[in-house]
Design a protein around this motif. Structure first.
Motif, PDB file in Angstrom:
ATOM      1  N   GLY A 158       0.788  -1.226   0.000  1.00 28.41           N
ATOM      2  CA  GLY A 158       0.000   0.000   0.000  1.00 28.41           C
ATOM      3  C   GLY A 158       0.820   1.276   0.000  1.00 28.41           C
ATOM      4  O   GLY A 158       0.333   2.335   0.399  1.00 28.41           O
ATOM      5  N   PHE A 159       2.078   1.211  -0.465  1.00 28.29           N
ATOM      6  CA  PHE A 159       2.918   2.407  -0.508  1.00 28.29           C
ATOM      7  C   PHE A 159       2.356   3.457  -1.458  1.00 28.29           C
ATOM      8  O   PHE A 159       2.428   4.661  -1.185  1.00 28.29           O
ATOM      9  N   ALA A 160       1.797   3.024  -2.602  1.00 26.02           N
ATOM     10  CA  ALA A 160       1.306   3.969  -3.605  1.00 26.02           C
ATOM     11  C   ALA A 160       0.210   4.869  -3.048  1.00 26.02           C
ATOM     12  O   ALA A 160       0.192   6.082  -3.308  1.00 26.02           O
ATOM     13  N   SER A 161      -0.690   4.290  -2.283  1.00 19.42           N
ATOM     14  CA  SER A 161      -1.783   5.088  -1.708  1.00 19.42           C
ATOM     15  C   SER A 161      -1.242   6.158  -0.770  1.00 19.42           C
ATOM     16  O   SER A 161      -1.725   7.297  -0.758  1.00 19.42           O
ATOM     17  N   ALA A 162      -0.220   5.798   0.032  1.00 20.00           N
ATOM     18  CA  ALA A 162       0.376   6.765   0.955  1.00 20.00           C
ATOM     19  C   ALA A 162       1.064   7.896   0.191  1.00 20.00           C
ATOM     20  O   ALA A 162       0.974   9.070   0.571  1.00 20.00           O
ATOM     21  N   VAL A 163       1.759   7.560  -0.891  1.00 21.28           N
ATOM     22  CA  VAL A 163       2.430   8.578  -1.705  1.00 21.28           C
ATOM     23  C   VAL A 163       1.415   9.499  -2.366  1.00 21.28           C
ATOM     24  O   VAL A 163       1.596  10.729  -2.408  1.00 21.28           O
ATOM     25  N   HIS A 164       0.334   8.935  -2.870  1.00 21.65           N
ATOM     26  CA  HIS A 164      -0.714   9.740  -3.521  1.00 21.65           C
ATOM     27  C   HIS A 164      -1.322  10.740  -2.544  1.00 21.65           C
ATOM     28  O   HIS A 164      -1.550  11.911  -2.880  1.00 21.65           O
ATOM     29  N   ARG A 165      -1.563  10.280  -1.304  1.00 21.98           N
ATOM     30  CA  ARG A 165      -2.144  11.177  -0.306  1.00 21.98           C
ATOM     31  C   ARG A 165      -1.177  12.303   0.066  1.00 21.98           C
ATOM     32  O   ARG A 165      -1.586  13.448   0.265  1.00 21.98           O
ATOM     33  N   ALA A 166       0.114  11.965   0.155  1.00 15.03           N
ATOM     34  CA  ALA A 166       1.101  12.965   0.582  1.00 15.03           C
ATOM     35  C   ALA A 166       1.467  13.931  -0.536  1.00 15.03           C
ATOM     36  O   ALA A 166       1.680  15.126  -0.287  1.00 15.03           O
ATOM     37  N   PHE A 167       1.565  13.424  -1.758  1.00 13.05           N
ATOM     38  CA  PHE A 167       1.986  14.252  -2.895  1.00 13.05           C
ATOM     39  C   PHE A 167       1.032  14.056  -4.078  1.00 13.05           C
ATOM     40  O   PHE A 167       1.396  13.449  -5.090  1.00 13.05           O
ATOM     41  N   PRO A 168      -0.189  14.541  -3.981  1.00 14.42           N
ATOM     42  CA  PRO A 168      -1.186  14.294  -5.032  1.00 14.42           C
ATOM     43  C   PRO A 168      -0.791  14.839  -6.403  1.00 14.42           C
ATOM     44  O   PRO A 168      -1.007  14.181  -7.423  1.00 14.42           O
ATOM     45  N   ARG A 169      -0.189  16.044  -6.445  1.00 13.20           N
ATOM     46  CA  ARG A 169       0.179  16.618  -7.742  1.00 13.20           C
ATOM     47  C   ARG A 169       1.309  15.818  -8.382  1.00 13.20           C
ATOM     48  O   ARG A 169       1.253  15.483  -9.571  1.00 13.20           O
ATOM     49  N   LEU A 170       2.331  15.496  -7.612  1.00 13.80           N
ATOM     50  CA  LEU A 170       3.457  14.721  -8.128  1.00 13.80           C
ATOM     51  C   LEU A 170       2.993  13.334  -8.576  1.00 13.80           C
ATOM     52  O   LEU A 170       3.463  12.816  -9.593  1.00 13.80           O
ATOM     53  N   TRP A 171       2.062  12.764  -7.815  1.00 16.22           N
ATOM     54  CA  TRP A 171       1.544  11.440  -8.181  1.00 16.22           C
ATOM     55  C   TRP A 171       0.829  11.496  -9.528  1.00 16.22           C
ATOM     56  O   TRP A 171       1.074  10.669 -10.405  1.00 16.22           O
ATOM     57  N   ASN A 172      -0.071  12.446  -9.701  1.00 14.18           N
ATOM     58  CA  ASN A 172      -0.856  12.535 -10.930  1.00 14.18           C
ATOM     59  C   ASN A 172      -0.008  12.897 -12.142  1.00 14.18           C
ATOM     60  O   ASN A 172      -0.262  12.418 -13.258  1.00 14.18           O
ATOM     61  N   GLN A 173       0.995  13.740 -11.937  1.00 16.39           N
ATOM     62  CA  GLN A 173       1.801  14.205 -13.062  1.00 16.39           C
ATOM     63  C   GLN A 173       2.908  13.244 -13.459  1.00 16.39           C
ATOM     64  O   GLN A 173       3.312  13.201 -14.619  1.00 16.39           O
ATOM     65  N   GLU A 174       3.416  12.464 -12.513  1.00 15.28           N
ATOM     66  CA  GLU A 174       4.615  11.687 -12.806  1.00 15.28           C
ATOM     67  C   GLU A 174       4.594  10.279 -12.226  1.00 15.28           C
ATOM     68  O   GLU A 174       4.713   9.290 -12.960  1.00 15.28           O
ATOM     69  N   LEU A 175       4.450  10.150 -10.919  1.00 18.10           N
ATOM     70  CA  LEU A 175       4.694   8.862 -10.254  1.00 18.10           C
ATOM     71  C   LEU A 175       3.707   7.772 -10.636  1.00 18.10           C
ATOM     72  O   LEU A 175       4.070   6.591 -10.695  1.00 18.10           O
ATOM     73  N   SER A 176       2.448   8.129 -10.871  1.00 21.95           N
ATOM     74  CA  SER A 176       1.445   7.103 -11.189  1.00 21.95           C
ATOM     75  C   SER A 176       1.787   6.359 -12.468  1.00 21.95           C
ATOM     76  O   SER A 176       1.438   5.179 -12.629  1.00 21.95           O
ATOM     77  N   GLN A 177       2.463   7.011 -13.381  1.00 22.37           N
ATOM     78  CA  GLN A 177       2.804   6.397 -14.665  1.00 22.37           C
ATOM     79  C   GLN A 177       4.042   5.502 -14.579  1.00 22.37           C
ATOM     80  O   GLN A 177       4.255   4.660 -15.453  1.00 22.37           O
ATOM     81  N   GLN A 178       4.860   5.696 -13.568  1.00 22.41           N
ATOM     82  CA  GLN A 178       6.102   4.940 -13.476  1.00 22.41           C
ATOM     83  C   GLN A 178       6.280   4.276 -12.110  1.00 22.41           C
ATOM     84  O   GLN A 178       7.393   4.060 -11.653  1.00 22.41           O
ATOM     85  N   TRP A 179       5.158   3.950 -11.467  1.00 23.89           N
ATOM     86  CA  TRP A 179       5.242   3.432 -10.104  1.00 23.89           C
ATOM     87  C   TRP A 179       5.950   2.077 -10.027  1.00 23.89           C
ATOM     88  O   TRP A 179       6.658   1.795  -9.064  1.00 23.89           O
ATOM     89  N   SER A 180       5.780   1.243 -11.045  1.00 25.72           N
ATOM     90  CA  SER A 180       6.451  -0.059 -11.043  1.00 25.72           C
ATOM     91  C   SER A 180       7.958   0.092 -10.957  1.00 25.72           C
ATOM     92  O   SER A 180       8.636  -0.647 -10.233  1.00 25.72           O
ATOM     93  N   GLU A 181       8.501   1.056 -11.671  1.00 25.66           N
ATOM     94  CA  GLU A 181       9.942   1.293 -11.618  1.00 25.66           C
ATOM     95  C   GLU A 181      10.350   1.970 -10.316  1.00 25.66           C
ATOM     96  O   GLU A 181      11.396   1.666  -9.749  1.00 25.66           O
ATOM     97  N   THR A 182       9.498   2.864  -9.830  1.00 24.54           N
ATOM     98  CA  THR A 182       9.803   3.568  -8.579  1.00 24.54           C
ATOM     99  C   THR A 182       9.815   2.604  -7.402  1.00 24.54           C
ATOM    100  O   THR A 182      10.671   2.704  -6.511  1.00 24.54           O
ATOM    101  N   LEU A 183       8.872   1.671  -7.394  1.00 21.90           N
ATOM    102  CA  LEU A 183       8.763   0.719  -6.283  1.00 21.90           C
ATOM    103  C   LEU A 183      10.036  -0.106  -6.132  1.00 21.90           C
ATOM    104  O   LEU A 183      10.462  -0.416  -5.009  1.00 21.90           O
ATOM    105  N   LYS A 184      10.659  -0.470  -7.245  1.00 26.53           N
ATOM    106  CA  LYS A 184      11.867  -1.294  -7.195  1.00 26.53           C
ATOM    107  C   LYS A 184      13.005  -0.612  -6.447  1.00 26.53           C
ATOM    108  O   LYS A 184      13.832  -1.279  -5.813  1.00 26.53           O
ATOM    109  N   ASP A 185      13.048   0.737  -6.521  1.00 30.18           N
ATOM    110  CA  ASP A 185      14.193   1.473  -5.984  1.00 30.18           C
ATOM    111  C   ASP A 185      13.849   2.320  -4.759  1.00 30.18           C
ATOM    112  O   ASP A 185      14.728   3.016  -4.238  1.00 30.18           O
ATOM    113  N   ILE A 186      12.604   2.266  -4.321  1.00 32.60           N
ATOM    114  CA  ILE A 186      12.218   3.136  -3.209  1.00 32.60           C
ATOM    115  C   ILE A 186      13.000   2.771  -1.948  1.00 32.60           C
ATOM    116  O   ILE A 186      13.203   1.599  -1.630  1.00 32.60           O
TER     117      ILE A 186
END
Length: 399
Positions: A348-376
């Motif tokens: 459930g990391f993605a939901s926490a990130v979306h709540r904390a940084f909604p603009r960054l999530w919508n503009q960038e992170l939501s599209q590349q979350w699979s790659e971000t998760l590997k290196d978080i």
């Protein structure tokens, strides 16, 4: 007054004469308490409906099948179809009674079907109002038919036994399980991945009743059921399993460890810490352009068991609390490593990130979350607190 009385009597007559619109006679109804779903060799959907066999009141004794008075307590009806709805309706070609699904306690899905995809079965389960959202959904780690017949020495049907085992899951907190409603919600949430418990069967320690012991041969033992490990999904497909330690890590992250035990390896002895409650918090941060997930956990409990002769003073209590924090952190990190290895965000990391940084999530992170998760980067902080030592402080010194 007389006119009102006549109106009331007329209404009562109409109610009694029409009856309930969905009333089903008990003797004409098969009560389904468990459903198994599998993929047939020909590509069809296979359904196993487990129904209760009514027992005679006051019947005594039990047979190897677990029934009272020498009778089985359940019957499994098998059917197949091009879709799940088709397979369920085809059960009417075999069952002499109308099957009633509202008392179904558990859905058991074969690992084969879960690894292929659940899209062929989940729509009907979600759409039909007779399937209750609070039924459990689990994944069969072994042959589905064997599991639905593995009643062992129990006096209840396998589906009921599994539901009862799951009801006391908080006593161990070693697997994560979902209800049908929770599982469907997880499948439909783009910021989370689904998970639920696994089910298997094994030869128990108890011998089957009425089995003769032949010299040189192993005495036949009952096949017993066990709920263990956690199946994790990516979208609608099962992609892997979490063992007990990884499952506990998932539960820590999500704040779902209610009870259970921690076996703590101290310097010269072992100690059992009994968990009484816990809480967790996810706090995403961005530091030097790097996304960091802070996992904060608090756990309270009592000393449940300790090596005799061990002295419990303030210094030792502090050492125990430090070991609690270390053990919980290790369990959390095993789950994090497994999530990154399987590249599925069941934590459930993605939901926490979306709540904390909604603009960054919508503009960038939501599209590349699979790659971000590997290196978080994940930072874990645990506060372990010993609240009590039971009826004694220091254990007895054995002679």
């Amino acid at each position: 007054m007389r006119k009102k009385l006549l109106i009331i009597l007329a209404l009562l007559f109409l109610i009694n004469s029409t009856g309930c619109w969905d009333l089903r006679e008990a003797e004409q109804t098969g009560i389904v308490i468990g459903a198994g779903l599998d993929r047939g060799k020909d590509g069809s959907i296979v359904v196993i409906a487990q129904t209760v066999i009514p027992q005679m009141p006051g019947a005594g004794g039990a047979n190897v099948g677990g029934g009272a008075g020498g009778h089985d307590t359940f019957h499994n009806w098998y059917s197949s179809g091009e879709t799940l709805f088709d397979a369920v309706r085809n059960l009417t070609q075999k069952s002499p009674n109308t099957l009633f699904w509202s008392h179904n306690k558990i859905f058991i899905i074969s690992e084969k079907l879960a690894r292929e995809s659940l899209k062929d079965v989940i729509d009907f389960i979600e759409r039909d109002p007779e399937f209750k959202q609070n039924a459990w959904i689990v994944i069969a780690k072994d042959d589905l038919s064997e599991i639905m017949n593995a009643h062992g020495n129990l006096k209840e049907p396998p589906a009921q036994a599994l539901a009862n085992i799951i009801m006391i899951r908080d006593r161990n907190s070693k697997y994560a399980v979902s209800t049908l409603g929770e599982f469907i919600q997880q499948l439909g949430n783009p910021e989370a991945q689904a998970y639920t418990a696994g089910v298997t069967f094994y030869k128990g320690l108890m011998e089957k009743k009425n089995t003769a012991s032949i010299s040189g041969q192993e005495t036949e033992r009952s096949m017993e059921l066990r709920v263990m490990d956690t199946a994790v999904f990516k979208q609608d497909k099962l992609v892997g399993w979490l063992n007990q330690e990884e499952s506990r890590g998932l539960l820590w992250v999500q704040g779902k460890v209610k009870e259970g035990l921690l076996v703590l390896p101290m310097q010269n002895h072992k100690m059992i810490f009994e968990i009484l409650k816990s809480s967790s918090k996810l706090e995403p941060l961005i530091k030097d352009g790097q996304l960091i997930m802070k996992v904060q956990v608090k756990v309270d409990g009592n000393i449940g068991e300790i090596t005799p002769g061990t002295k419990l003073d303030e210094k030792h209590i502090q050492e125990i609390e430090a070991q609690i924090a270390k053990t919980v952190e290790e369990q959390i990190m095993t789950a994090v490593s497994r999530a990154q290895e399987l590249n599925t965000d069941f934590l459930g990391f993605a939901s926490a990130v979306h709540r904390a940084f909604p603009r960054l999530w919508n503009q960038e992170l939501s599209q590349q979350w699979s790659e971000t998760l590997k290196d978080i980067e994940v930072e874990v902080s645990v506060e372990g607190r010993v609240r009590g030592t039971g009826l004694i402080t220091n254990p007895v010194k054995l002679k």
